[in-house]
Design a protein around this motif. Structure first.
Motif, short mmCIF file in Angstrom:
data_model
loop_
_atom_site.label_atom_id
_atom_site.label_comp_id
_atom_site.label_asym_id
_atom_site.label_seq_id
_atom_site.Cartn_x
_atom_site.Cartn_y
_atom_site.Cartn_z
N TYR A 1 26.45 4.60 33.49
CA TYR A 1 26.04 5.27 34.72
C TYR A 1 26.97 6.45 35.00
O TYR A 1 28.19 6.33 34.83
CB TYR A 1 26.13 4.32 35.92
CG TYR A 1 25.30 3.08 35.83
CD1 TYR A 1 23.93 3.14 35.64
CD2 TYR A 1 25.88 1.83 35.96
CE1 TYR A 1 23.16 1.99 35.57
CE2 TYR A 1 25.12 0.67 35.90
CZ TYR A 1 23.77 0.76 35.71
OH TYR A 1 23.01 -0.37 35.65
N ILE B 1 21.47 7.90 33.92
CA ILE B 1 21.55 6.56 33.36
C ILE B 1 21.25 6.68 31.87
O ILE B 1 20.16 7.09 31.48
CB ILE B 1 20.56 5.60 34.02
CG1 ILE B 1 20.80 5.56 35.52
CG2 ILE B 1 20.68 4.21 33.40
CD1 ILE B 1 19.70 4.88 36.30
N LEU C 1 20.78 0.28 39.86
CA LEU C 1 22.08 0.37 39.20
C LEU C 1 22.72 -1.00 39.35
O LEU C 1 23.18 -1.37 40.43
CB LEU C 1 22.93 1.46 39.86
CG LEU C 1 22.26 2.83 40.00
CD1 LEU C 1 23.13 3.78 40.80
CD2 LEU C 1 21.93 3.40 38.66
N LEU D 1 27.60 -3.09 39.23
CA LEU D 1 28.60 -2.04 39.35
C LEU D 1 29.97 -2.63 39.67
O LEU D 1 30.11 -3.42 40.59
CB LEU D 1 28.19 -1.04 40.44
CG LEU D 1 26.88 -0.31 40.20
CD1 LEU D 1 26.48 0.48 41.43
CD2 LEU D 1 26.98 0.59 38.98
#
Length: 143
Positions: A50, A59, A110, A113
């Protein structure tokens, strides 16, 4: 941008891979497989990269065959922060972007993370608003 105006430099907000062990279930999986499960978790983690900047989200996915998806921030309409208990215990979280980008089909996730996802959300939200203002993008809500 007006004629003769200098372009605004793009600044990186976050860059990295999903967490190797994003949650408690994955940690348990690694222990139960005597560490062999970490190989699969490593490949899964390193297969995604990312990069979030002040003007776009990039991405990159895949180990051998690469796919690169880019979403301009002015196309992001909404955000959702997801912090499941198992991930909170290990300091990870998810951020979902609702977007008008056709390639994203309305939503970009996403996942896993390794950062303070709430703080990242605030930075990305501010960058989105600044990018929309810079480009003169206005959104009209239907009632």
């Amino acid at each position: 941008m007006a004629r003769g105006e200098a372009p605004v430099p793009e600044r990186v907000i976050f860059e990295g891979h999903p967490a190797l062990v994003p949650g408690v279930l994955e940690a348990l999986f690694a222990v139960l497989t005597l560490g062999l499960g970490l190989v699969w978790l490593w490949v899964r983690s390193r297969g995604t990269h990312y990069k979030l900047t002040t003007s776009r989200v990039v991405i990159e996915s895949g180990m051998l065959n690469k796919k690169i998806e880019q979403i301009d921030l002015y196309r992001v309409d909404d955000y959702a922060v997801d912090l499941p208990l198992g991930q909170r215990l290990l300091g990870t979280g998810n951020l979902t972007l609702a977007t008008t980008d056709r390639s994203a089909k309305g939503e970009v996730r996403l996942a896993h993370l390794r950062t303070d996802v709430r703080a990242l959300y605030e930075q990305l939200r501010a960058a989105t608003e600044a990018d929309k203002a810079r480009r003169g993008v206005r959104r009209f809500d239907s009632v």
